[in-house]
Write an enzyme that holds these catalytic residues in place. Structure first.
Site, PDB file in Angstrom:
ATOM      1  N   GLY A 196     101.860 -47.030 -72.454  1.00 27.81           N
ATOM      2  CA  GLY A 196     101.047 -46.277 -73.407  1.00 27.81           C
ATOM      3  C   GLY A 196      99.733 -46.963 -73.719  1.00 27.81           C
ATOM      4  O   GLY A 196      99.452 -48.075 -73.263  1.00 27.81           O
ATOM      5  N   GLY A 256      97.859 -49.165 -75.399  1.00 28.58           N
ATOM      6  CA  GLY A 256      98.158 -50.293 -76.268  1.00 28.58           C
ATOM      7  C   GLY A 256      96.978 -50.800 -77.065  1.00 28.58           C
ATOM      8  O   GLY A 256      97.154 -51.557 -78.020  1.00 28.58           O
ATOM      9  N   ASP A 312      97.637 -57.597 -79.124  1.00 28.82           N
ATOM     10  CA  ASP A 312      96.932 -57.535 -80.407  1.00 28.82           C
ATOM     11  C   ASP A 312      96.051 -56.299 -80.529  1.00 28.82           C
ATOM     12  O   ASP A 312      95.401 -56.091 -81.557  1.00 28.82           O
ATOM     13  CB  ASP A 312      96.097 -58.800 -80.628  1.00 28.82           C
ATOM     14  N   ARG A 355      84.582 -45.453 -73.835  1.00 28.64           N
ATOM     15  CA  ARG A 355      84.755 -44.856 -72.516  1.00 28.64           C
ATOM     16  C   ARG A 355      84.743 -43.325 -72.616  1.00 28.64           C
ATOM     17  O   ARG A 355      85.177 -42.764 -73.619  1.00 28.64           O
ATOM     18  CB  ARG A 355      86.071 -45.313 -71.878  1.00 28.64           C
ATOM     19  N   ASP A 357     100.156 -46.638 -63.729  1.00 34.60           N
ATOM     20  CA  ASP A 357      99.543 -46.299 -65.019  1.00 34.60           C
ATOM     21  C   ASP A 357      98.037 -46.527 -65.006  1.00 34.60           C
ATOM     22  O   ASP A 357      97.359 -46.216 -65.994  1.00 34.60           O
ATOM     23  CB  ASP A 357     100.193 -47.092 -66.159  1.00 34.60           C
ATOM     24  N   ASN A 358      97.512 -47.034 -63.888  1.00 34.63           N
ATOM     25  CA  ASN A 358      96.068 -47.206 -63.733  1.00 34.63           C
ATOM     26  C   ASN A 358      95.499 -46.238 -62.699  1.00 34.63           C
ATOM     27  O   ASN A 358      94.424 -46.475 -62.144  1.00 34.63           O
ATOM     28  CB  ASN A 358      95.735 -48.641 -63.307  1.00 34.63           C
TER      29      ASN A 358
END
Length: 496
Positions: free
Chosen positions: A102, A104, A136, A187, A263-264
């Site tokens: 997900g 993050g 983080d 982005r 996922d990329n």
């Protein structure tokens, strides 16, 4: 199920009149995301801005220079009509199923209605989300500058990519291998949906949501697939074709992505998630750009096969909708057809082969072998070749090779091939296909070092060159020169 169209929202008070926020992704339902506000970035400052992209989005130049924009694009201020969220997805990482992942540290503000259609606006580095796992939620200045410049560089090269409107920084400390400082990249993309979104809902047996997602993508981005007898197989075939063309573009320009996890991978066939990427210096087919990939799974010459492997994973994820394994495999076959054709077409352009002839593929293969055996600088070779003529001595090209005998044999073969081609037409084609400037690691590193000292001139100079990489840009030849010796010691990893 088709996603409902956006209802009109309040005008975006920071854009030109008539532009409005929407968030079509949010209409998929809460099972696809979590709504949350970005974590404010303390005392933000501008690092780099793409005024060219701002104009494409319909934003006034002066707005992107405003204090208001700085607050909005760091997540410090909410705007009317936006609906921030982080999406959930899963994926295979380095060939292993990683389960739920997900967004993050990326938060989608919504989609902006632009002259070219809706564009999603996403803040990367905007703080923790429910999908941050042990992270983080922040991005660091180093990687944010690289992503900003790479996004705009790839667009300048004509390669499908997500875009970057700006990068902002802060003195807030962020711990990686060392203590670094925080940054946010804004982005943009028509959609940030990845192969991993489909994997998530397929492998968790949420097949109703899988169908909702597939219908959303078809109706929004692949409408021709809706007319097919099997729309979901058609979607897989269309995504395979776009991915094939993207891989051809990467290989032709000498681009290594570095971390081609599922996922990329963009469902729209865009380059996405610029992490440990690199544009080749010396040509090495097995080059590994990611220090975190010691086995070389994502080496330069493995990228086309990895893309197919990832598409196979996408096909498996879509199988509950396609329902016929043979039909899914047939859809994937388009990749095997389109990729070599697209790569050959790009390489013919780079060689200035205006018309296709028998033997072109052999010439392309011999060129790659010659470059590899001599470890020739990839970008410089192609740019110098633009000035090659059968009648000239070709010294500037020959000087790149230590095996002059092999070069002379190749040059004779090439001269015979282009002898009947109009030299002006050939040179013009080559100059539009072989950039003078690419984002080499050492150029990015120099800009980053200066930016850490609050000198952003290097970022802005690079941005201007990379947005028009085929132009000569007199006075900037040092940016197109050979990399310094220390460049080979730069290590880029997944840490960002």
């Amino acid at each position: 199920m088709t996603a409902a169209p956006d209802t009109p929202s309040d005008p975006l008070d920071l854009a030109e009149p008539g532009l409005k926020w929407g968030n079509s992704f949010a209409r998929l339902g809460p099972g696809f995301y979590t709504e949350l506000q970005p974590t404010p970035l303390p005392s933000p400052y501008w690092v780099g801005r793409s005024q060219a992209l701002a104009r494409e989005l319909g934003l006034e130049d002066h707005w992107l220079e405003s204090a208001e924009a700085l607050e909005v694009l760091t997540g410090n201020r909410s705007t009317a009509g936006s609906r921030p969220l982080a999406s959930v997805y899963s994926g295979h990482q380095f060939g292993v199923w990683a389960g739920q992942l997900g967004d993050g540290r990326a938060i989608l503000l919504g989609d902006l209605q632009t002259p070219a259609g809706p564009q999603e606006i996403q803040l990367k580095g905007a703080g923790r989300t429910p999908y941050s796992r042990m992270g983080d939620g922040r991005a660091v200045l180093r990687s944010s500058i690289r992503e900003f410049l790479a996004s705009e560089a790839m667009h300048g090269l004509g390669i499908p990519t997500t875009r970057a409107l700006c990068v902002t920084g802060s003195d807030a400390p962020v711990r990686r291998e060392d203590i670094e400082t925080a940054a946010v990249v804004t982005r943009t993309s028509p959609s940030f949906i990845r192969f991993g979104h489909f994997e998530h809902f397929s492998y968790s047996n949420q097949h109703d949501r899988l169908k909702t997602l597939a219908d959303y993508v078809i109706d929004g981005f692949y409408p021709a697939c809706r007319e097919a007898k099997q729309p979901y197989a058609a979607l897989l075939e269309a995504a395979s074709e776009r991915t094939a063309r993207l891989m051809a573009a990467w290989q032709a320009i000498g681009f290594c992505h570095g971390v081609m996890n599922t996922d990329n991978m963009s469902i729209l066939g865009l380059t996405i998630d610029y992490g440990p990427f690199q544009f080749l210096d010396a040509f090495d087919p097995g080059h590994i750009c990611n220090h975190s990939d010691p086995q070389g799974r994502y080496a330069y010459n493995k990228q086309p096969n990895i893309a197919y492997w990832n598409l196979f994973c996408l096909g498996q994820a879509l199988l509950p909708l396609i329902e016929d394994q043979e039909q899914a495999l047939a859809a994937l076959e388009s990749y095997k057809t389109v990729f070599p054709q697209a790569l050959e077409a790009r390489m013919r352009d780079k060689l200035g082969l205006v018309e296709t002839q028998a033997g072109d593929r052999e010439l392309i293969e011999s060129t790659f072998k010659l470059l590899a055996s001599n470890k020739v600088d990839y970008t410089i070779f192609w740019r110098r070749l633009c000035g090659f003529t059968p009648q000239s001595g070709h010294e500037s090209v020959r000087d790149l090779f230590f095996d002059r005998e092999s070069f002379n044999a190749w040059a004779l073969q090439y001269s015979e091939r282009v002898a009947g081609v109009d030299q002006g037409v050939r040179a013009n084609l080559m100059l539009k296909s072989n950039p003078k400037f690419v984002l080499r690691n050492h150029l990015g590193e120099e800009a980053i070092r200066a930016a850490k000292l609050k000198d952003f001139s290097g970022v802005n100079t690079l941005l201007g060159l990379l947005q028009a990489p085929f132009d000569e840009h007199p006075g900037h030849d040092s940016f197109s020169d050979f990399p310094p010796d220390w460049a080979s010691s730069i290590e880029i990893s997944c840490s960002s």
